[in-house]
Design a protein around this motif. Structure first.
Motif, PDB file in Angstrom:
ATOM      1  N   MET A  58      -9.439   6.274   8.185  1.00  0.00           N
ATOM      2  CA  MET A  58      -8.941   5.052   7.545  1.00  0.00           C
ATOM      3  C   MET A  58      -9.717   4.681   6.276  1.00  0.00           C
ATOM      4  N   GLY A  59     -10.565   5.603   5.792  1.00  0.00           N
ATOM      5  CA  GLY A  59     -11.360   5.273   4.610  1.00  0.00           C
ATOM      6  C   GLY A  59     -10.491   4.929   3.421  1.00  0.00           C
ATOM      7  N   ALA A  60      -9.433   5.745   3.214  1.00  0.00           N
ATOM      8  CA  ALA A  60      -8.570   5.494   2.062  1.00  0.00           C
ATOM      9  C   ALA A  60      -7.895   4.139   2.219  1.00  0.00           C
ATOM     10  N   ILE A  61      -7.643   3.738   3.477  1.00  0.00           N
ATOM     11  CA  ILE A  61      -6.956   2.459   3.697  1.00  0.00           C
ATOM     12  C   ILE A  61      -7.900   1.297   3.442  1.00  0.00           C
ATOM     13  N   VAL A  62      -9.103   1.376   3.976  1.00  0.00           N
ATOM     14  CA  VAL A  62     -10.036   0.257   3.770  1.00  0.00           C
ATOM     15  C   VAL A  62     -10.372   0.137   2.279  1.00  0.00           C
ATOM     16  N   ARG A  63     -10.649   1.265   1.624  1.00  0.00           N
ATOM     17  CA  ARG A  63     -10.935   1.181   0.198  1.00  0.00           C
ATOM     18  C   ARG A  63      -9.698   0.735  -0.556  1.00  0.00           C
ATOM     19  N   GLY A  64      -8.523   1.223  -0.107  1.00  0.00           N
ATOM     20  CA  GLY A  64      -7.275   0.824  -0.755  1.00  0.00           C
ATOM     21  C   GLY A  64      -7.043  -0.678  -0.650  1.00  0.00           C
ATOM     22  N   MET A  65      -7.345  -1.259   0.519  1.00  0.00           N
ATOM     23  CA  MET A  65      -7.184  -2.709   0.675  1.00  0.00           C
ATOM     24  C   MET A  65      -8.013  -3.432  -0.380  1.00  0.00           C
TER      25      MET A  65
ATOM     26  N   TRP B 234      -6.673  -2.419  -4.242  1.00  0.00           N
ATOM     27  CA  TRP B 234      -5.423  -3.076  -4.658  1.00  0.00           C
ATOM     28  C   TRP B 234      -5.528  -4.574  -4.471  1.00  0.00           C
ATOM     29  N   GLY B 235      -6.230  -4.995  -3.412  1.00  0.00           N
ATOM     30  CA  GLY B 235      -6.395  -6.426  -3.152  1.00  0.00           C
ATOM     31  C   GLY B 235      -7.057  -7.135  -4.321  1.00  0.00           C
ATOM     32  N   ALA B 236      -7.984  -6.431  -5.004  1.00  0.00           N
ATOM     33  CA  ALA B 236      -8.666  -7.054  -6.132  1.00  0.00           C
ATOM     34  C   ALA B 236      -7.665  -7.455  -7.208  1.00  0.00           C
ATOM     35  N   SER B 237      -6.712  -6.568  -7.499  1.00  0.00           N
ATOM     36  CA  SER B 237      -5.700  -6.901  -8.514  1.00  0.00           C
ATOM     37  C   SER B 237      -4.752  -7.971  -7.998  1.00  0.00           C
ATOM     38  N   VAL B 238      -4.322  -7.836  -6.733  1.00  0.00           N
ATOM     39  CA  VAL B 238      -3.378  -8.817  -6.189  1.00  0.00           C
ATOM     40  C   VAL B 238      -4.019 -10.204  -6.171  1.00  0.00           C
ATOM     41  N   ALA B 239      -5.304 -10.280  -5.814  1.00  0.00           N
ATOM     42  CA  ALA B 239      -5.978 -11.578  -5.765  1.00  0.00           C
ATOM     43  C   ALA B 239      -5.918 -12.252  -7.128  1.00  0.00           C
TER      44      ALA B 239
ATOM     45  N   GLY C 166     -14.535  -5.751   1.901  1.00  0.00           N
ATOM     46  CA  GLY C 166     -15.788  -5.538   1.171  1.00  0.00           C
ATOM     47  C   GLY C 166     -16.968  -5.404   2.116  1.00  0.00           C
ATOM     48  N   MET C 167     -17.017  -6.249   3.154  1.00  0.00           N
ATOM     49  CA  MET C 167     -18.112  -6.156   4.113  1.00  0.00           C
ATOM     50  C   MET C 167     -18.105  -4.795   4.797  1.00  0.00           C
ATOM     51  N   PHE C 168     -16.901  -4.303   5.103  1.00  0.00           N
ATOM     52  CA  PHE C 168     -16.834  -3.007   5.777  1.00  0.00           C
ATOM     53  C   PHE C 168     -17.166  -1.855   4.826  1.00  0.00           C
ATOM     54  N   LEU C 169     -16.738  -1.965   3.554  1.00  0.00           N
ATOM     55  CA  LEU C 169     -17.127  -0.931   2.584  1.00  0.00           C
ATOM     56  C   LEU C 169     -18.646  -0.850   2.467  1.00  0.00           C
ATOM     57  N   ALA C 170     -19.283  -2.024   2.542  1.00  0.00           N
ATOM     58  CA  ALA C 170     -20.741  -2.065   2.385  1.00  0.00           C
ATOM     59  C   ALA C 170     -21.477  -1.365   3.529  1.00  0.00           C
TER      60      ALA C 170
END
Ligand code: HEM
Ligand code: FES
Lengths: 165, 224
Positions: B87-94, B97-102, B60-64
Motif C-alpha cells: 500500500m506504499g503507493a496508496i499512502v504516498r498517493g493520498m 494528491w491530497g496536497a493539491s486537493v487541499a 503524513g504521520m504514516f509516511l514519517a
C-alpha cells in the motif's frame, strides 16, 4: 492621579516581568539557534585548475566540470562538490559562464532545445541566452548569465568564484 | 452494550456529553443545506478542506514512519516506501494528491466566502485568520514538495527560494534563512522537514481552532 503604584499593580508587574524573563530565556537560545546560518559568514572559494589547456578552448561552448570544497551542514565531501562552467572563446577571449539561470536559479544547457539552436536554454520557464550569455529579450531572464573569474597558468585554465554582477 | 457501558463509565467521571453537544448540536440553516438548494454545495468547501487536511495529517504521520530527511537517503526512502511496502503507493498517493486537493478546496472555500460577502463585519477577523491559514497551507505545500529530493523537488525549491529572495532589502536574508546556508542542500532538506511536520502543522492547528471557535460564536453568514 496618584503616582503611587498599588500593591496589586506592583504584583502584576512583577508577575509579568518574571513571566517575560522566563519566556525570553527559553526563546532566545532557540531563535538564535534557528537563525545562525543567516549570521554566519560563508567561506570564499579559490581558483581551481580544471585541467583544460587553454589552446583547446574553441568558439563552441563546452561544459567543464570542476570540484570545489564546500561544507553543506554536516556534509563535507573530501573529493569536493562538482560545479559546471560553460567555457568558450568570444572574439578570441576565453569566457566561463555560470550555468545558473538569472531568472529563478535553474540550470541552463547549451543547444539543448532543438527549437532554439545555438543558445543556452533553461527548461524551467523557457529562459534563453545567446552564446555570449546575453539574455534573449522577451524570455523570462532579465540579466545575462554570470561569468566566473578565470586565470591562465602554464597554458591551463583556472576557474575562480562567480563575478557578482 | 459494551461500548455504551464504557462510554457511560467515562461520561460519569468526565461529563463529556455537554462538551460534544456544544460542538455538534447546532442548527444548519436552510440556505447552506444542499438538500434544500443544491447550489448550497458551495458552503461545503470549508468542511471538505478540513476533511482533506485530516487525510494529510494522517497520511503524513504514516509516511514519517519510513521517510528519512537526509540528502543521501531521502530519495531512497521515498522510493522504498512507495515501491517495496504494501500500500506504499496508496499512502504516498493520498498525501501527494491530497496536497493539491487541499489547496484547491481551500481556494474554492475562499472564493465562496468572498462572493457571498461573508468576510464583512462582524466576520473580518475570521477572514484574516483564514488568510493566515492559507499562508500556512501554501507553506506546507512548499516545504513538503522538497522532501522527495528529486530533480523536480530541488529545482522547485530553488525557484521558490529565489522568489523569496526578490523581496526588497531583506530578501537575501530570507533566502539564507530558508536554505539554512548558501545553497539548497542538506540543511535545507532538514529544515523543510521540521517546518513541514512540526512547526507548520502546529501553527495550522492553532489557527483552525480559532477559525472554528469564531464560526460557532458568530454563526454562518445569512443568505444573499
Ligand atoms: C496539511 C497539509 C499538508 C500538505 C498540504 C502537505 C504537502 C506535502 C507535499 C506536497 C509533499 C510532497 C509529496 C510528493 O511529492 O509525493 C509532502 C511530503 C511529505 N509530507 Fe506532507 N503535507 C501536509 C501535512 C503533513 C503532516 C502533518 C505530516 C507529518 C506529520 C507530513 C509528512 C510528510 C512526509 C514525511 C513527506 C515526505 C514523503 C513523500 O514525499 O512522499 N505532511 N507533503
Ligand atoms: S529559472 Fe530559468 S527560466 Fe525560470
Amino acid at each position: 492621579m496618584s503616582k503611587k503604584v498599588s500593591r496589586r499593580k506592583f504584583l502584576t508587574y512583577m508577575l509579568g516581568g518574571t513571566a517575560g524573563f522566563l519566556g525570553a530565556g527559553m526563546l532566545f537560545p532557540m531563535v538564535r539557534f534557528a537563525v545562525d546560518p543567516v549570521l554566519k559568514k560563508g567561506g570564499g572559494v579559490g581558483f581551481v585548475d580544471v585541467n583544460l589547456p587553454v589552446n583547446q578552448i574553441k568558439d563552441k561552448p563546452i561544459a567543464v566540470e570542476f570540484k570545489v570544497h564546500r561544507k553543506d551542514g554536516w556534509y563535507e565531501p573530501a573529493e569536493g562538490e562538482t560545479l559546471t562552467a560553460w567555457v568558450m572563446r568570444q572574439n578570441g577571449k576565453v569566457v566561463a559562464l555560470s550555468p545558473v539561470c538569472k531568472h529563478l536559479g535553474c540550470t541552463v544547457n547549451w543547444d539543448s532545445n532543438p527549437q532554439f539552436k545555438n543558445e543556452f536554454f533553461c527548461p524551467c520557464h523557457f529562459g534563453r541566452y545567446y552564446k555570449d550569455g546575453t539574455n534573449v529579450p522577451g524570455t523570462p531572464p532579465s540579466k545575462p548569465l554570470d561569468k566566473y573569474q578565470i586565470k591562465e597558468e602554464n597554458g591551463k585554465l583556472l576557474i575562480g568564484p562567480v563575478i557578482k554582477a | 452494550m459494551m461500548l455504551r457501558a464504557i462510554y457511560d463509565w467515562v461520561d460519569e467521571r468526565l461529563d463529556l456529553t455537554p462538551i460534544w453537544r456544544d460542538v455538534a448540536d447546532h442548527e444548519v440553516p436552510e440556505h447552506v443545506n444542499p438538500a434544500h438548494h443544491f447550489s448550497a454545495f458551495i458552503y461545503c468547501f470549508g468542511g471538505l478542506t478540513f476533511f482533506v487536511v485530516v487525510i494529510q495529517i494522517l497520511s503524513g504521520m504514516f509516511l514519517a514512519l519510513y521517510y528519512v530527511p537526509d540528502i543521501v537517503n531521502a530519495h531512497a526512502s521515498v522510493n522504498y516506501l512507495q515501491n517495496e511496502l504494501a500500500m506504499g503507493a496508496i499512502v504516498r498517493g493520498m498525501h501527494h494528491w491530497g496536497a493539491s486537493v487541499a489547496i484547491v478546496m481551500l481556494f474554492l472555500h475562499t472564493l465562496r466566502v468572498f462572493f457571498t460577502g461573508s468576510y464583512k463585519n462582524p466576520r473580518e477577523f475570521n477572514w484574516i485568520v483564514g488568510l493566515l491559514i492559507f499562508a500556512v497551507m501554501i507553506g506546507l505545500g512548499f516545504t513538503g514538495y522538497l522532501l522527495p529530493w528529486d530533480n523536480k523537488a530541488y529545482f522547485a525549491t530553488k525557484v521558490g527560494v529565489e522568489i523569496a529572495a526578490s523581496v526588497p532589502f531583506i530578501g537575501k536574508y530570507i533566502a539564507i534563512f530558508l536554505q539554512g546556508g548558501d545553497i539548497v542542500g542538506a540543511v535545507t532538506l532538514e529544515r523543510f522537514f521540521a517546518l513541514h511536520v512540526f512547526f507548520l502543522p502546529a501553527a495550522l492547528f492553532m489557527l483552525l481552532g480559532v477559525h472554528f471557535i469564531l464560526i460557532r460564536r458568530q454563526g454562518i453568514s445569512g443568505p444573499l
